[in-house]
Design a protein around this motif. Sequence first.
Motif, PDB file in Angstrom:
ATOM      1  N   ALA A 424       1.864   9.890   2.167  1.00 18.42           N
ATOM      2  CA  ALA A 424       1.757   9.199   3.453  1.00 18.42           C
ATOM      3  C   ALA A 424       0.473   8.372   3.524  1.00 18.42           C
ATOM      4  O   ALA A 424       0.496   7.204   3.929  1.00 18.42           O
ATOM      5  N   LEU A 425      -0.640   8.954   3.104  1.00 13.54           N
ATOM      6  CA  LEU A 425      -1.913   8.235   3.157  1.00 13.54           C
ATOM      7  C   LEU A 425      -1.930   7.060   2.188  1.00 13.54           C
ATOM      8  O   LEU A 425      -2.512   6.005   2.484  1.00 13.54           O
ATOM      9  N   ALA A 426      -1.293   7.219   1.037  1.00 11.93           N
ATOM     10  CA  ALA A 426      -1.204   6.117   0.079  1.00 11.93           C
ATOM     11  C   ALA A 426      -0.380   4.971   0.656  1.00 11.93           C
ATOM     12  O   ALA A 426      -0.721   3.789   0.480  1.00 11.93           O
ATOM     13  N   VAL A 427       0.712   5.320   1.350  1.00 11.76           N
ATOM     14  CA  VAL A 427       1.532   4.286   1.994  1.00 11.76           C
ATOM     15  C   VAL A 427       0.736   3.569   3.079  1.00 11.76           C
ATOM     16  O   VAL A 427       0.745   2.335   3.179  1.00 11.76           O
ATOM     17  N   PHE A 428       0.008   4.340   3.911  1.00 11.22           N
ATOM     18  CA  PHE A 428      -0.824   3.723   4.952  1.00 11.22           C
ATOM     19  C   PHE A 428      -1.849   2.780   4.328  1.00 11.22           C
ATOM     20  O   PHE A 428      -2.088   1.680   4.839  1.00 11.22           O
ATOM     21  N   SER A 429      -2.474   3.203   3.224  1.00 14.93           N
ATOM     22  CA  SER A 429      -3.492   2.384   2.567  1.00 14.93           C
ATOM     23  C   SER A 429      -2.887   1.101   2.008  1.00 14.93           C
ATOM     24  O   SER A 429      -3.451   0.009   2.172  1.00 14.93           O
ATOM     25  N   ALA A 430      -1.739   1.238   1.332  1.00 11.57           N
ATOM     26  CA  ALA A 430      -1.078   0.059   0.767  1.00 11.57           C
ATOM     27  C   ALA A 430      -0.675  -0.918   1.860  1.00 11.57           C
ATOM     28  O   ALA A 430      -0.827  -2.142   1.722  1.00 11.57           O
ATOM     29  N   MET A 431      -0.175  -0.378   2.975  1.00  9.79           N
ATOM     30  CA  MET A 431       0.219  -1.243   4.085  1.00  9.79           C
ATOM     31  C   MET A 431      -0.983  -1.900   4.732  1.00  9.79           C
ATOM     32  O   MET A 431      -0.923  -3.044   5.193  1.00  9.79           O
TER      33      MET A 431
END
Length: 492
Positions: A424-431
């Motif tokens: 989830a945090l990786a997705v937030f960072s990528a976004m």
Amino acid sequence: MTSAPDTLASNRLGVPAIVFLVLAAVAPLTVAIVVLPLAIAFGNGGGIPVAVIAVAVALLLFAVGYAQMTKELVNAGGFYAIAVKGLGRAAGLVTGIIATLGYNFFVAGALGTLGFFTGAVVLPTLTGIEVHWFLAAVVLFVIVFLLARAGIHVSAAVLGVALVLEVLILTAFAVSVLIQTGFSIEAFTLALGPEVLAGGSIWIALLLVATAFIGFEATALFGEEAREPRTTIPRATFAAIIIIGVMHAVVGWAIVSALGVRDAQTAALDHLAAGDLTLMLIDTYLGPVVGAISLVLLVVSLFAAQLAFHNSAARYLFALGRAGVLPRWLAATNAQGAPQRALAANFLFAVVVAGVFALVVETDPEGNPLPPVLTLVPVGLGFGTLAVMIVQAIAALAIVVHFRRRRDPRLWSTLIAPAAGFVALAVFSAMAIANFTLVAGSEALYVRLLPWLLVAALVGGVAYAAYLKSRRPEVYARLSGDLERFDELAAV
């Protein structure tokens, strides 16, 4: 009570004090006035409570593994220390550099919001006198610096008062909406409908809501100053995420219920330029007097956030200075156990950065000077938010790797939950990287180039780690030796 000149005051903070420090950094009133309307406008509209709950659940999954990690690690280095423990010294050094840059830029950017709303909005509204934003910001920042220098317990007490005032005004607003209009269950049924879940708006909502949780991760920075840190820090982290999630979800639900769930996005877009959606609703439901009070409390909220992030930024500088990565001069504490030199360094950095924007005034196509919320703030808060998100993701990965390396048998708490949190945090960072101009709130070229500073930090950090390993092995060894020293002290 400090045992050494490079040791922070111990046994100063319990769970409530750390929660106050973290919640003040989150600045709930500022989130309600600034972030939630943006998320409603650009995200999933009336379904914003669902986005808040989803982000809170993701962060709670991360916190499950984080709680296990903090039982083994006590340090002022926050997520830098976690990265060292899980991914090694080089990765820890890169994490420390990114975190230090992020928090220091955040403090500099926050001077723009604090100075602008104080000098150009609140004072003219209440007194008819306008003060230049930079002067207002520096005066308030001096007070912030003196409070931080007086000791972390003083900061916690001040932040506790500010937080109570913020929560009271938001609670009164939510209760008033509940009584006068009622909370619409459609905020959940609409948000979970296929037309919303299939669209891209839900992802923008999740991204913007995730920015509203920035600050919760600071619990790790106060390990050395906490009472019984191995239990206090995990409890404070869980409490902070839950309280932040409930508060944002309820306030978001109140906002969209007051507007009408299906009309919320249109209304938010209509008020985007003025930025007064929540203030207008507070004025409508609680009256103009409370509306004026909420405007003053907005400055209180920004002041509290500045104090919280000033403390956090200084502790990263302090930890890296004590490890020898940055000048050892930064690792000195005063009689109150506060990292006074690191606080001074952060103060100087923020004032210089803000001063540059105050001197070099940008103008719009008509030649009118642009306010700092369109120049300094996108640079400071935009980059700071992105950096902290990435540091959170690195820490989540470090937790998984650390416990897998040890073949820990607790699959839920050391693998499944933290791995889900990492995703989830990786997705937030990528976004956040892909939508950086939205996060920053500016399309300016120098703002669009800011994410490359993270690439420079990555390359520079790896190169610096290689240099330390080959030329200054004693400093390289201290990256992990410093952690072990304070783990032993905490166990005594």
